[in-house]
Design a protein around this motif. Structure first.
Motif, PDB file in Angstrom:
ATOM      1  N   PHE A  87       0.814  -1.223   0.000  1.00  0.00           N
ATOM      2  CA  PHE A  87       0.000   0.000   0.000  1.00  0.00           C
ATOM      3  C   PHE A  87       0.849   1.276   0.000  1.00  0.00           C
ATOM      4  N   PRO A  88       1.876   1.410   0.872  1.00  0.00           N
ATOM      5  CA  PRO A  88       2.691   2.636   0.805  1.00  0.00           C
ATOM      6  C   PRO A  88       3.387   2.841  -0.542  1.00  0.00           C
ATOM      7  N   LEU A  89       3.761   1.735  -1.211  1.00  0.00           N
ATOM      8  CA  LEU A  89       4.482   1.864  -2.475  1.00  0.00           C
ATOM      9  C   LEU A  89       3.567   2.224  -3.644  1.00  0.00           C
ATOM     10  N   ILE A  90       2.268   2.008  -3.498  1.00  0.00           N
ATOM     11  CA  ILE A  90       1.369   2.362  -4.596  1.00  0.00           C
ATOM     12  C   ILE A  90       0.597   3.653  -4.315  1.00  0.00           C
ATOM     13  N   THR A  91       0.974   4.380  -3.273  1.00  0.00           N
ATOM     14  CA  THR A  91       0.282   5.645  -2.978  1.00  0.00           C
ATOM     15  C   THR A  91       0.380   6.670  -4.117  1.00  0.00           C
ATOM     16  N   PRO A  92       1.475   6.732  -4.890  1.00  0.00           N
ATOM     17  CA  PRO A  92       1.443   7.652  -6.047  1.00  0.00           C
ATOM     18  C   PRO A  92       0.343   7.309  -7.034  1.00  0.00           C
ATOM     19  N   THR A  93       0.122   6.020  -7.264  1.00  0.00           N
ATOM     20  CA  THR A  93      -0.956   5.603  -8.159  1.00  0.00           C
ATOM     21  C   THR A  93      -2.315   5.913  -7.557  1.00  0.00           C
ATOM     22  N   ILE A  94      -2.462   5.703  -6.258  1.00  0.00           N
ATOM     23  CA  ILE A  94      -3.726   6.014  -5.588  1.00  0.00           C
ATOM     24  C   ILE A  94      -4.032   7.497  -5.708  1.00  0.00           C
ATOM     25  N   PHE A  95      -3.030   8.328  -5.506  1.00  0.00           N
ATOM     26  CA  PHE A  95      -3.238   9.778  -5.599  1.00  0.00           C
ATOM     27  C   PHE A  95      -3.619  10.183  -7.022  1.00  0.00           C
ATOM     28  N   PHE A  96      -2.936   9.618  -8.005  1.00  0.00           N
ATOM     29  CA  PHE A  96      -3.252   9.910  -9.407  1.00  0.00           C
ATOM     30  C   PHE A  96      -4.691   9.523  -9.730  1.00  0.00           C
ATOM     31  N   LEU A  97      -5.106   8.330  -9.331  1.00  0.00           N
ATOM     32  CA  LEU A  97      -6.451   7.869  -9.627  1.00  0.00           C
ATOM     33  C   LEU A  97      -7.498   8.658  -8.851  1.00  0.00           C
ATOM     34  N   LEU A  98      -7.157   9.112  -7.670  1.00  0.00           N
ATOM     35  CA  LEU A  98      -8.084   9.934  -6.897  1.00  0.00           C
ATOM     36  C   LEU A  98      -8.395  11.223  -7.640  1.00  0.00           C
ATOM     37  N   VAL A  99      -7.369  11.869  -8.157  1.00  0.00           N
ATOM     38  CA  VAL A  99      -7.564  13.116  -8.912  1.00  0.00           C
ATOM     39  C   VAL A  99      -8.384  12.854 -10.173  1.00  0.00           C
ATOM     40  N   ILE A 100      -8.039  11.801 -10.908  1.00  0.00           N
ATOM     41  CA  ILE A 100      -8.728  11.494 -12.165  1.00  0.00           C
ATOM     42  C   ILE A 100     -10.181  11.126 -11.920  1.00  0.00           C
ATOM     43  N   ASN A 101     -10.447  10.281 -10.934  1.00  0.00           N
ATOM     44  CA  ASN A 101     -11.813   9.838 -10.672  1.00  0.00           C
ATOM     45  C   ASN A 101     -12.718  10.980 -10.232  1.00  0.00           C
ATOM     46  N   ILE A 102     -12.225  11.826  -9.360  1.00  0.00           N
ATOM     47  CA  ILE A 102     -13.040  12.962  -8.909  1.00  0.00           C
ATOM     48  C   ILE A 102     -13.319  13.910 -10.062  1.00  0.00           C
ATOM     49  N   THR A 103     -12.304  14.171 -10.880  1.00  0.00           N
ATOM     50  CA  THR A 103     -12.505  15.051 -12.037  1.00  0.00           C
ATOM     51  C   THR A 103     -13.522  14.463 -13.003  1.00  0.00           C
ATOM     52  N   GLU A 104     -13.385  13.182 -13.317  1.00  0.00           N
ATOM     53  CA  GLU A 104     -14.294  12.542 -14.269  1.00  0.00           C
ATOM     54  C   GLU A 104     -15.705  12.423 -13.710  1.00  0.00           C
ATOM     55  N   SER A 105     -15.846  12.301 -12.396  1.00  0.00           N
ATOM     56  CA  SER A 105     -17.184  12.200 -11.819  1.00  0.00           C
ATOM     57  C   SER A 105     -17.990  13.475 -12.030  1.00  0.00           C
ATOM     58  N   PHE A 106     -17.304  14.596 -12.174  1.00  0.00           N
ATOM     59  CA  PHE A 106     -17.992  15.853 -12.459  1.00  0.00           C
ATOM     60  C   PHE A 106     -18.255  16.035 -13.949  1.00  0.00           C
ATOM     61  N   GLN A 107     -17.497  15.357 -14.815  1.00  0.00           N
ATOM     62  CA  GLN A 107     -17.593  15.592 -16.244  1.00  0.00           C
ATOM     63  C   GLN A 107     -18.236  14.440 -17.007  1.00  0.00           C
ATOM     64  N   ASP A 108     -17.867  13.221 -16.693  1.00  0.00           N
ATOM     65  CA  ASP A 108     -18.272  12.061 -17.481  1.00  0.00           C
ATOM     66  C   ASP A 108     -19.560  11.427 -16.979  1.00  0.00           C
ATOM     67  N   SER A 109     -20.270  12.100 -16.090  1.00  0.00           N
ATOM     68  CA  SER A 109     -21.492  11.536 -15.522  1.00  0.00           C
ATOM     69  C   SER A 109     -22.740  11.972 -16.279  1.00  0.00           C
ATOM     70  N   PHE A 110     -22.589  12.849 -17.249  1.00  0.00           N
ATOM     71  CA  PHE A 110     -23.759  13.393 -17.942  1.00  0.00           C
ATOM     72  C   PHE A 110     -24.574  12.307 -18.638  1.00  0.00           C
ATOM     73  N   GLY A 111     -23.907  11.469 -19.425  1.00  0.00           N
ATOM     74  CA  GLY A 111     -24.611  10.443 -20.180  1.00  0.00           C
ATOM     75  C   GLY A 111     -25.369   9.479 -19.287  1.00  0.00           C
ATOM     76  N   ILE A 112     -24.783   9.127 -18.148  1.00  0.00           N
ATOM     77  CA  ILE A 112     -25.429   8.200 -17.223  1.00  0.00           C
ATOM     78  C   ILE A 112     -26.672   8.836 -16.608  1.00  0.00           C
ATOM     79  N   VAL A 113     -26.562  10.086 -16.171  1.00  0.00           N
ATOM     80  CA  VAL A 113     -27.709  10.768 -15.564  1.00  0.00           C
ATOM     81  C   VAL A 113     -28.810  10.997 -16.589  1.00  0.00           C
ATOM     82  N   ASP A 114     -28.433  11.397 -17.784  1.00  0.00           N
ATOM     83  CA  ASP A 114     -29.428  11.709 -18.811  1.00  0.00           C
ATOM     84  C   ASP A 114     -30.275  10.493 -19.163  1.00  0.00           C
ATOM     85  N   ILE A 115     -29.662   9.333 -19.292  1.00  0.00           N
ATOM     86  CA  ILE A 115     -30.387   8.126 -19.690  1.00  0.00           C
ATOM     87  C   ILE A 115     -31.131   7.497 -18.513  1.00  0.00           C
TER      88      ILE A 115
END
Length: 294
Positions: free
Chosen positions: A207-235
């Motif tokens: 877990f400590p050795l993969i924290t850079p990956t966790i941080f990267f995915l945290l930023v990407i997932n939060i950003t995409e949750s605000f942007q890539d959720s339109f199609g799911i909500v619309d349908i």
């Protein structure tokens, strides 16, 4: 000796950079500049010019209780969907990294969901989670009203969270598996020889050795949750019921293209962009310090 490629003339380097600069200007800076301009003016719904109003659009939006509800809903959606998608992906990646039976098949199959377009994914989940058919209908027979996204806001929110998380589990899985496999096996084997169990090896070493990956995915997932959720909500929910799933990105669409409030929608898009930037800065400021870079 490090070898570097150099150009005889500086114009050659410019020619290589121009296509990329044109793309960035055309698809980012120009639309962003237009959105800023529209947010400061009052656009006529059917054309006929615009009127300069300054920050009036922003004042009107921030004074609207429905918009603040949209912000709260978006933050809840981003937090839960990100945590769910990353947790499931990390568990699956850890099991696959241990070379369990069928791990090669899992490695291929778990990547597929990310390749599905959001509207197609939402349509599939709309049928899967329909209260009148399938498992949910079976559950409603024993507990009437147990599941009804069309009437219950919590059920509707849960449905779009499940759909979005399922899509991004595959994306997160790829990075988690790559990070786990990049850890030298000698470290894991040495810890195993010292008597450390699977859970302790994961907690103290992996877990400590993969924290850079966790941080990267945290930023990407939060950003995409605000942007890539339109199609799911619309349908799946169209922002309902009673605005329970009216996320910020969907409210921009509904106000702009259904309500014909182009100026208000432009102002909302600017606020959304600033919110994403602020969340990213907070993550880099307070979370990155806990990251262990090798």
């Amino acid at each position: 000796m490090e070898k570097r490629v150099t150009f005889g003339r500086w114009t050659i380097g410019i020619l290589f950079a121009v296509p990329q600069l044109i793309l960035i200007f055309t698809f980012f800076y120009w639309p962003a500049g237009q959105a800023v301009y529209w947010s400061l003016t009052l656009q006529q719904p059917w054309g006929g010019g615009n009127i300069w109003v300054g920050l009036e659009n922003f004042r009107s939006i921030l004074a609207n209780a429905d918009y603040w509800n949209s912000i709260t809903t978006s933050l809840v959606f981003a937090g839960i969907s990100t945590g769910l998608a990353m947790t499931i992906a990390l568990v699956l990646a850890t099991l696959t990294d241990r070379q369990l039976a069928g791990s090669r098949l899992y490695r291929v199959v778990l990547i597929w969901p990310y390749g599905i377009a959001a509207p197609a994914l939402a349509l599939a989940f709309r049928f899967i989670l329909a209260p009148e058919a399938g498992f949910m209908a079976f559950a409603n027979q024993f507990w009437p009203g147990f599941w009804d996204p069309g009437l219950d806001g919590a059920d509707a929110m849960a449905s779009i969270i499940l759909a979005f998380s399922w899509k991004y589990v595959g994306y997160n899985f790829i990075f988690f598996l790559a990070a786990l496999q990049a850890i030298p096996r000698s470290l894991i084997e040495a810890a195993a020889m010292d008597g450390s169990g699977v859970v302790r090896r994961f907690r103290d070493i992996q877990f400590p050795l993969i924290t850079p990956t966790i941080f990267f995915l945290l930023v990407i997932n939060i950003t995409e949750s605000f942007q890539d959720s339109f199609g799911i909500v619309d349908i799946m929910t169209a922002g309902g019921p009673a605005n329970a799933t009216n996320l910020m990105v969907y409210k921009i669409y509904s106000d702009g293209f259904r309500g014909l409030d182009y100026s208000g929608a432009a102002a909302q898009s600017i606020i959304l962009m600033l919110l994403i930037v602020a969340l990213t800065i907070v993550q880099f400021r307070f979370i990155e310090r806990r990251v262990h870079y090798r």
